[in-house]
Design a protein around this motif. Structure first.
Motif, mmCIF file in Angstrom:
data_model
loop_
_atom_site.group_PDB
_atom_site.id
_atom_site.type_symbol
_atom_site.label_atom_id
_atom_site.label_comp_id
_atom_site.label_asym_id
_atom_site.label_seq_id
_atom_site.Cartn_x
_atom_site.Cartn_y
_atom_site.Cartn_z
ATOM 1 N N ILE A 89 0.543 -1.387 0.534
ATOM 2 C CA ILE A 89 -0.086 -0.124 -0.227
ATOM 3 C C ILE A 89 0.886 0.905 0.514
ATOM 4 O O ILE A 89 1.360 1.222 0.823
ATOM 5 C CB ILE A 89 -1.059 0.136 1.025
ATOM 6 N N LEU A 238 -8.583 -0.794 3.623
ATOM 7 C CA LEU A 238 -7.950 -1.417 1.893
ATOM 8 C C LEU A 238 -7.906 -3.066 2.208
ATOM 9 O O LEU A 238 -7.520 -3.807 1.093
ATOM 10 C CB LEU A 238 -7.085 -0.953 1.620
ATOM 11 N N THR A 244 -10.110 1.174 -3.771
ATOM 12 C CA THR A 244 -8.685 1.154 -4.592
ATOM 13 C C THR A 244 -8.214 2.373 -3.771
ATOM 14 O O THR A 244 -7.044 2.638 -3.868
ATOM 15 C CB THR A 244 -9.037 1.592 -5.445
ATOM 16 N N SER A 245 -8.671 3.144 -2.572
ATOM 17 C CA SER A 245 -8.611 4.630 -1.889
ATOM 18 C C SER A 245 -9.070 4.835 -0.834
ATOM 19 O O SER A 245 -9.867 4.612 -0.351
ATOM 20 C CB SER A 245 -8.218 5.330 -2.958
ATOM 21 N N ARG A 266 -4.631 1.789 -3.132
ATOM 22 C CA ARG A 266 -4.315 0.634 -3.517
ATOM 23 C C ARG A 266 -2.896 0.130 -4.945
ATOM 24 O O ARG A 266 -2.341 -0.999 -4.792
ATOM 25 C CB ARG A 266 -5.432 -0.402 -3.609
#
Length: 491
Positions: A89, A238, A244-245, A266
């Motif tokens: 990440i 996550l 994704t964010s 991500r």
């Protein structure tokens, strides 16, 4: 005004003390919005000292100041580790939730443009597919609307359940289209402190090939500690497939000085889309990870110091006290005639509304509480959600929760006796009919004064009438009035 000659420091500090005399207190827990207090002065002192050490370090050029790179890696790494990180990440340290959200929307927009145009990084406009769209709950933070306004994106609002205040998954599904660049969920939403169905929405977005952003600006550094303290917190970070964010503010429940937030991605491609670079000039190299160019590393130093000073044990203890204070607040409000808590808060954000037949104006209640030395944040009605007062429970609240409940009960009774704020007949309709852009600031201030709202000096102390007027207006008119209201205060 600029003095003719320089003034000594003691004189400046004396004047500053006089100016701050009218401010709300930032410590002690009597201000239930804007400030976050651990109740441990030594933690805040450590952050202030390190903040000052990094104050003049400019984060514009990471090659010039490697210390800030090292600190940012530590801070972002700590947030990623807590919020579902698996070592891959990536993130960016920003100045606050609004900037984190702005960058998340920018990254999603540029990703959509590149994908739809088949272009490489930095290219593509989306072709002829029209204006990109952002799908979000009506309870999502206005920072998304701000980002959309700045970035040329259209907001597609989605309703929430009128009882739970969580976003409707079928409504999200119906809202997603070819122009959707990003779907947003909140963990929690600020207004009622509830967590949207992150896993369901993220899976839905992923099935449609659309990124999903979790706004955990408030809850990112709170919910994991509440979970460890025994609260039932659904998966939201996550680690959830399809997310994704994620944005997480450290100057909220991380208790860092203001100016500290982290945006996680991500994958590396999305993070690169958040960056900005320009070589179209003959000056120094321009490459920015954030909206700002020059920026002090002071907030980064303050955040790093706070995380290091508290550690896991310190945050877990704050989680325990916050959870207990929230439980006692919710139970205590339920015992006050005429008041109710909206929804079932899963975090430590509590919204208190009046019972329909309770005879209490919550805006008057807020003014009554302020007379007693407490700031309770008013929230206007919107999308079927009633007006209410909002309380952010922090680490220091447990020490004063009984006193807070006493003030709420007293203020509720005082509001019942005095009756609702009196809005002059026809005033909302008159305001809605006026072209506010045609008025200068002085004329607007005179109009406000005519109905008892003084904008000069420090601004009005009693806000019940102001809030009642705003509550009676459509959202777009509220926004226009608020702009003029702010201009009037600073004039």
């Amino acid at each position: 005004m600029l003095p003719e000659y320089g003034r000594p420091v003691h004189e400046l500090l004396d004047e500053l003390a006089e100016l701050k005399a009218g401010d709300l207190p930032v410590r002690g827990g009597k201000v239930t919005a804007y400030v976050y207090d651990t109740g441990r002065p030594e933690i805040h002192d450590a952050a202030h000292r390190v903040y000052a050490e990094m104050l003049e370090v400019n984060m514009l050029d990471p090659t010039a100041f490697p210390s800030m790179v090292a600190l940012e890696k530590q801070v972002v790494g700590a947030v990623a580790d807590l919020l579902g990180g698996d070592g891959s990440i990536l993130g960016i340290f920003t100045s606050g939730g609004t900037e984190s959200i702005m960058l998340a929307v920018k990254a999603a927009r540029d990703h959509w443009r590149a994908k739809s145009a088949g272009a490489g990084p930095g290219e593509g406009t989306g072709g002829d597919r029209g204006v990109p769209q952002l799908v979000l709950p009506v309870t999502a933070h206005p920072a998304f609307h701000k980002a959309a306004h700045y970035l040329g994106v259209e907001v597609v609002p989605v309703p929430v359940d009128p009882v739970t205040f969580r976003v409707s998954v079928p409504a999200v599904e119906a809202a997603i289209g070819d122009r959707t660049i990003l779907v947003v969920v909140s963990a929690p939403s600020y207004p009622q402190g509830v967590i949207d169905p992150v896993a369901e929405v993220a899976a839905l977005a992923s099935s449609r090939g659309v990124p999903c952003h979790v706004d955990a600006c408030v809850g990112g550094w709170l919910l994991p500690w509440l979970r460890e303290a025994g609260a039932e917190i659904p998966a939201f970070d996550l680690s959830v497939p399809g997310v994704t964010s994620l944005s997480c503010d450290l100057h909220k429940f991380g208790y860092a000085p203001k100016g500290a937030s982290v945006l996680l991605f991500r994958d590396e491609e999305l993070r690169r889309r958040a960056y900005f670079a320009s070589a179209a000039w003959p000056g120094y190299t321009i490459i920015n990870a954030t909206v700002q160019s020059s920026r002090s590393a002071g907030p980064l130093g303050g955040a790093w110091a706070t995380l290091q000073s508290l550690g896991r044990d310190g945050y877990l203890e704050l989680g325990r006290t916050t959870l207990e204070a929230t439980r006692r607040l919710v139970e205590g409000v339920a015992a006050i005639p005429g008041l109710r808590v909206l929804g079932r808060p899963e975090s430590s954000l509590v919204a208190i509304a009046a019972e329909p037949d309770g005879g209490i104006d919550v805006f008057v209640l807020a003014d009554e509480a302020r007379r007693r030395g407490w700031f309770l944040q008013p929230q206007l009605s919107y999308a079927g959600i009633p007006a209410n007062i909002h309380i952010t429970v922090t680490g220091v609240t447990l020490l004063g929760v009984d006193a807070m409940l006493e003030v709420i009960a007293e203020s509720a009774e005082a509001a019942r006796r005095s009756g609702p704020a009196v809005v002059p007949d026809g005033l909302p309709e008159l305001i809605a009919s006026i072209d506010l852009d045609a008025l200068d600031d002085a004329t607007f201030a005179e109009m406000a004064a005519a109905v008892g709202i003084e904008l000069g000096g420090e601004g009005p102390k009693e806000m019940a009438v102001v809030n009642a007027v705003l509550d009676a207006l459509p959202a777009e008119v509220r926004e226009a009035v608020l702009v003029r209201f702010l201009a009037g205060i600073y004039s």
